[in-house]
Write a protein that holds these residues in place. Sequence first.
Motif, PDB file in Angstrom:
ATOM      1  N   GLU A 176     -25.319  65.009  -7.619  1.00 29.64           N
ATOM      2  CA  GLU A 176     -25.639  66.124  -8.510  1.00 29.64           C
ATOM      3  C   GLU A 176     -24.596  66.163  -9.617  1.00 29.64           C
ATOM      4  OE1 GLU A 176     -26.197  69.834  -6.364  1.00 29.64           O
ATOM      5  OE2 GLU A 176     -26.615  68.710  -4.533  1.00 29.64           O
ATOM      6  N   ILE A 177     -24.976  66.692 -10.789  1.00 37.33           N
ATOM      7  CA  ILE A 177     -24.070  66.752 -11.926  1.00 37.33           C
ATOM      8  C   ILE A 177     -24.184  68.110 -12.595  1.00 37.33           C
ATOM      9  CG2 ILE A 177     -25.747  65.738 -13.551  1.00 37.33           C
ATOM     10  CD1 ILE A 177     -23.288  64.255 -14.807  1.00 37.33           C
ATOM     11  N   SER A 178     -23.051  68.647 -13.044  1.00 38.33           N
ATOM     12  CA  SER A 178     -23.042  69.956 -13.699  1.00 38.33           C
ATOM     13  C   SER A 178     -23.597  69.840 -15.117  1.00 38.33           C
ATOM     14  CB  SER A 178     -21.625  70.528 -13.730  1.00 38.33           C
ATOM     15  OG  SER A 178     -20.761  69.682 -14.483  1.00 38.33           O
ATOM     16  N   ASN A 179     -23.958  70.970 -15.692  1.00 42.33           N
ATOM     17  CA  ASN A 179     -24.552  70.974 -17.033  1.00 42.33           C
ATOM     18  C   ASN A 179     -23.645  70.375 -18.089  1.00 42.33           C
ATOM     19  OD1 ASN A 179     -26.899  72.113 -16.125  1.00 42.33           O
ATOM     20  ND2 ASN A 179     -26.492  74.152 -16.902  1.00 42.33           N
ATOM     21  N   ASP A 180     -22.315  70.576 -17.947  1.00 38.60           N
ATOM     22  CA  ASP A 180     -21.398  70.063 -18.956  1.00 38.60           C
ATOM     23  C   ASP A 180     -20.935  68.640 -18.671  1.00 38.60           C
ATOM     24  OD1 ASP A 180     -19.709  70.408 -16.832  1.00 38.60           O
ATOM     25  OD2 ASP A 180     -18.348  71.807 -17.834  1.00 38.60           O
ATOM     26  N   CYS A 181     -21.498  68.025 -17.657  1.00 42.51           N
ATOM     27  CA  CYS A 181     -21.229  66.617 -17.305  1.00 42.51           C
ATOM     28  C   CYS A 181     -19.791  66.381 -16.863  1.00 42.51           C
ATOM     29  CB  CYS A 181     -21.544  65.692 -18.494  1.00 42.51           C
ATOM     30  SG  CYS A 181     -23.180  65.918 -19.217  1.00 42.51           S
ATOM     31  N   SER A 182     -19.089  67.403 -16.412  1.00 43.57           N
ATOM     32  CA  SER A 182     -17.681  67.247 -16.051  1.00 43.57           C
ATOM     33  C   SER A 182     -17.443  67.206 -14.545  1.00 43.57           C
ATOM     34  CB  SER A 182     -16.852  68.387 -16.640  1.00 43.57           C
ATOM     35  OG  SER A 182     -17.178  69.619 -16.017  1.00 43.57           O
ATOM     36  N   ARG A 183     -18.457  67.552 -13.740  1.00 43.90           N
ATOM     37  CA  ARG A 183     -18.248  67.613 -12.295  1.00 43.90           C
ATOM     38  C   ARG A 183     -19.442  67.007 -11.561  1.00 43.90           C
ATOM     39  NH1 ARG A 183     -15.950  72.381 -11.823  1.00 43.90           N
ATOM     40  NH2 ARG A 183     -13.888  71.701 -11.154  1.00 43.90           N
ATOM     41  N   LEU A 184     -19.141  66.220 -10.522  1.00 47.04           N
ATOM     42  CA  LEU A 184     -20.165  65.592  -9.689  1.00 47.04           C
ATOM     43  C   LEU A 184     -20.035  66.072  -8.259  1.00 47.04           C
ATOM     44  CD1 LEU A 184     -19.796  61.857 -10.832  1.00 47.04           C
ATOM     45  CD2 LEU A 184     -21.550  63.465 -11.568  1.00 47.04           C
ATOM     46  N   LEU A 185     -21.156  66.114  -7.566  1.00 42.25           N
ATOM     47  CA  LEU A 185     -21.169  66.357  -6.135  1.00 42.25           C
ATOM     48  C   LEU A 185     -21.995  65.243  -5.507  1.00 42.25           C
ATOM     49  CD1 LEU A 185     -21.573  69.675  -4.222  1.00 42.25           C
ATOM     50  CD2 LEU A 185     -22.903  67.688  -3.529  1.00 42.25           C
ATOM     51  N   ILE A 186     -21.395  64.503  -4.568  1.00 44.69           N
ATOM     52  CA  ILE A 186     -22.109  63.451  -3.856  1.00 44.69           C
ATOM     53  C   ILE A 186     -22.100  63.795  -2.378  1.00 44.69           C
ATOM     54  CG2 ILE A 186     -21.749  61.613  -5.536  1.00 44.69           C
ATOM     55  CD1 ILE A 186     -19.326  60.693  -4.029  1.00 44.69           C
ATOM     56  N   SER A 187     -23.220  63.544  -1.703  1.00 46.02           N
ATOM     57  CA  SER A 187     -23.337  63.999  -0.314  1.00 46.02           C
ATOM     58  C   SER A 187     -24.228  63.067   0.492  1.00 46.02           C
ATOM     59  CB  SER A 187     -23.907  65.425  -0.262  1.00 46.02           C
ATOM     60  OG  SER A 187     -25.215  65.459  -0.813  1.00 46.02           O
ATOM     61  N   ASN A 188     -24.048  63.144   1.816  1.00 44.64           N
ATOM     62  CA  ASN A 188     -24.970  62.523   2.757  1.00 44.64           C
ATOM     63  C   ASN A 188     -25.306  63.559   3.818  1.00 44.64           C
ATOM     64  OD1 ASN A 188     -22.762  62.503   4.534  1.00 44.64           O
ATOM     65  ND2 ASN A 188     -22.243  60.382   4.052  1.00 44.64           N
ATOM     66  N   ASP A 189     -25.772  63.144   4.970  1.00 39.13           N
ATOM     67  CA  ASP A 189     -26.227  64.111   5.972  1.00 39.13           C
ATOM     68  C   ASP A 189     -25.096  64.941   6.579  1.00 39.13           C
ATOM     69  OD1 ASP A 189     -28.832  63.375   5.616  1.00 39.13           O
ATOM     70  OD2 ASP A 189     -28.868  61.970   7.301  1.00 39.13           O
ATOM     71  N   THR A 190     -23.878  64.430   6.571  1.00 37.99           N
ATOM     72  CA  THR A 190     -22.793  65.127   7.265  1.00 37.99           C
ATOM     73  C   THR A 190     -21.594  65.434   6.389  1.00 37.99           C
ATOM     74  OG1 THR A 190     -21.840  63.024   7.979  1.00 37.99           O
ATOM     75  CG2 THR A 190     -23.412  64.071   9.464  1.00 37.99           C
ATOM     76  N   GLU A 191     -21.522  64.848   5.200  1.00 30.43           N
ATOM     77  CA  GLU A 191     -20.324  65.007   4.380  1.00 30.43           C
ATOM     78  C   GLU A 191     -20.698  65.242   2.927  1.00 30.43           C
ATOM     79  OE1 GLU A 191     -17.521  61.558   5.990  1.00 30.43           O
ATOM     80  OE2 GLU A 191     -19.609  60.973   5.738  1.00 30.43           O
ATOM     81  N   PHE A 192     -19.733  65.744   2.171  1.00 31.69           N
ATOM     82  CA  PHE A 192     -19.906  65.756   0.726  1.00 31.69           C
ATOM     83  C   PHE A 192     -18.543  65.633   0.063  1.00 31.69           C
ATOM     84  CE2 PHE A 192     -19.247  70.325   1.472  1.00 31.69           C
ATOM     85  CZ  PHE A 192     -18.381  70.669   0.435  1.00 31.69           C
ATOM     86  N   MET A 193     -18.584  65.256  -1.209  1.00 32.80           N
ATOM     87  CA  MET A 193     -17.367  65.052  -1.985  1.00 32.80           C
ATOM     88  C   MET A 193     -17.637  65.523  -3.406  1.00 32.80           C
ATOM     89  SD  MET A 193     -15.555  61.411  -2.900  1.00 32.80           S
ATOM     90  CE  MET A 193     -15.342  61.023  -1.151  1.00 32.80           C
ATOM     91  N   THR A 194     -16.639  66.117  -4.061  1.00 33.11           N
ATOM     92  CA  THR A 194     -16.778  66.503  -5.453  1.00 33.11           C
ATOM     93  C   THR A 194     -15.777  65.723  -6.306  1.00 33.11           C
ATOM     94  OG1 THR A 194     -15.214  68.358  -5.306  1.00 33.11           O
ATOM     95  CG2 THR A 194     -17.525  68.819  -4.804  1.00 33.11           C
ATOM     96  N   LEU A 195     -16.235  65.340  -7.488  1.00 32.81           N
ATOM     97  CA  LEU A 195     -15.412  64.606  -8.435  1.00 32.81           C
ATOM     98  C   LEU A 195     -15.347  65.380  -9.737  1.00 32.81           C
ATOM     99  CD1 LEU A 195     -16.974  61.035  -7.955  1.00 32.81           C
ATOM    100  CD2 LEU A 195     -14.988  61.986  -6.765  1.00 32.81           C
ATOM    101  N   PHE A 196     -14.192  65.289 -10.416  1.00 35.30           N
ATOM    102  CA  PHE A 196     -14.005  65.989 -11.687  1.00 35.30           C
ATOM    103  C   PHE A 196     -13.541  64.998 -12.748  1.00 35.30           C
ATOM    104  CE2 PHE A 196     -11.396  68.398 -14.730  1.00 35.30           C
ATOM    105  CZ  PHE A 196     -12.334  69.324 -15.159  1.00 35.30           C
ATOM    106  N   PHE A 197     -14.113  65.087 -13.947  1.00 37.47           N
ATOM    107  CA  PHE A 197     -13.726  64.200 -15.034  1.00 37.47           C
ATOM    108  C   PHE A 197     -12.631  64.875 -15.862  1.00 37.47           C
ATOM    109  CE2 PHE A 197     -14.477  62.296 -19.314  1.00 37.47           C
ATOM    110  CZ  PHE A 197     -14.113  61.000 -18.974  1.00 37.47           C
ATOM    111  N   ASP A 198     -11.445  64.257 -15.907  1.00 36.84           N
ATOM    112  CA  ASP A 198     -10.306  64.863 -16.593  1.00 36.84           C
ATOM    113  C   ASP A 198     -10.194  64.432 -18.056  1.00 36.84           C
ATOM    114  OD1 ASP A 198      -9.448  62.246 -16.456  1.00 36.84           O
ATOM    115  OD2 ASP A 198      -7.819  62.625 -15.047  1.00 36.84           O
ATOM    116  N   GLY A 199     -11.235  63.809 -18.565  1.00 34.22           N
ATOM    117  CA  GLY A 199     -11.212  63.308 -19.932  1.00 34.22           C
ATOM    118  C   GLY A 199     -11.012  61.814 -20.000  1.00 34.22           C
ATOM    119  N   THR A 200     -10.512  61.242 -18.903  1.00 30.96           N
ATOM    120  CA  THR A 200     -10.289  59.791 -18.839  1.00 30.96           C
ATOM    121  C   THR A 200     -10.891  59.190 -17.581  1.00 30.96           C
ATOM    122  OG1 THR A 200      -8.202  60.062 -20.055  1.00 30.96           O
ATOM    123  CG2 THR A 200      -8.558  57.975 -18.908  1.00 30.96           C
TER     124      THR A 200
END
Length: 372
Positions: A122-146
């Motif tokens: 999944e991706i936020s409207n401003d394209c700066s944050r991602l959420l990736i998941s499977n059946d038991t876990e999830f992880m979030t990523l943030f774009f710091d400009g680089t």
Amino acid sequence: MKITNKRYLKIFAIIIIIIAISLIIWFIIKEINKNEDNPPPSKVTLPTNELIEDDRTEKTSEFLPHNYLAMNPEGTCLAILNGFKVSVKKIENDFSLTSIGQEYDSNFETTGELEFEPKIIEISNDCSRLLISNDTEFMTLFFDGTNWTVEQVDNEEQRDNGGVVISPDGLYYCASSDTSIFGEPENDSPLIHCTDFLDLTSYRNSILLRDETSNDLTFKSKLALNLDNSRLAYTSKPNSQVFVYSSNPSNVSLWSESFVKLDGSSPREIAFSPDGKYLGVLWNDEVAVYDVKVTDVATKIFSKSNVGSGLSNISMSNKFIAFNNNNSETYQQEFKDRKNYIKYTGRGQTLLSANDAIYVRGLNNNISIFAK
């Protein structure tokens, strides 16, 4: 001179009557011809539920292997999940794709940490944050400009079959799971808990799913948040229902204790329209859209059942809903106004921009962008 023969008077009267009738007929014929020359505008009834031709054409296509795609509603960026690897592309004005940051690899085996292979992105409207998941876990990523950096990693075992979703503004995420994850007493009812990304504190109160079960054999649930985080929807596989929660009208910092239940057959996927006014639901063999503008109310405004079964890969604009079926068909179904639809062969994901100006289609390891 006195006329004594009444016969002439009768003949004269008959002639006058004939002339009068002729004049009347002449005027009638003239009006008819006038109306035929200038007919009144006709009332045209627009067809409903019609298969229409898509006037958008392929602008770009690239060979980009993928398992799952996500696009922000504005149609300006695209998140691509390919096995363990995650990448984000900017959709340029000429519809070409350029990379945003580096590709991220979620396979941590080389560092001795847990291997994590996501299934959904999944991706936020401003394209700066991602959420990736499977059946038991999830992880979030943030774009710091680089670079894309890891923010949160959640691998709680109790989250089996629990859904997770990022808010459209990228400020919060909500997850469903057993209550024991959050340090609350264990019972038979799981809950939905939302967290603020910035300080990792709770966002509103937890939602206790009193009518749900915690059966480990149930299918994975799904969650959705609308534009302003005032509505939260949840699919209940055991109960074959969709629950819609609203923020408390007297205190928007809390979820209301009341909710709406939507009944159907085996809810599979849900999504809010980008403007947050409508909720789309893919039941097993029916697509339905509900108006959720009013607090604690969900009114069905569209449904269609002759679209195959095994519906999946939901995407919504503010006017259309896209999905696949088990017959390897893809629909773009209008749920407002004329209720027209577009259908084509292939089961790849179709992602709609909010205004339908573009759509992205991922099929056979190719990603194509269509626009006018």
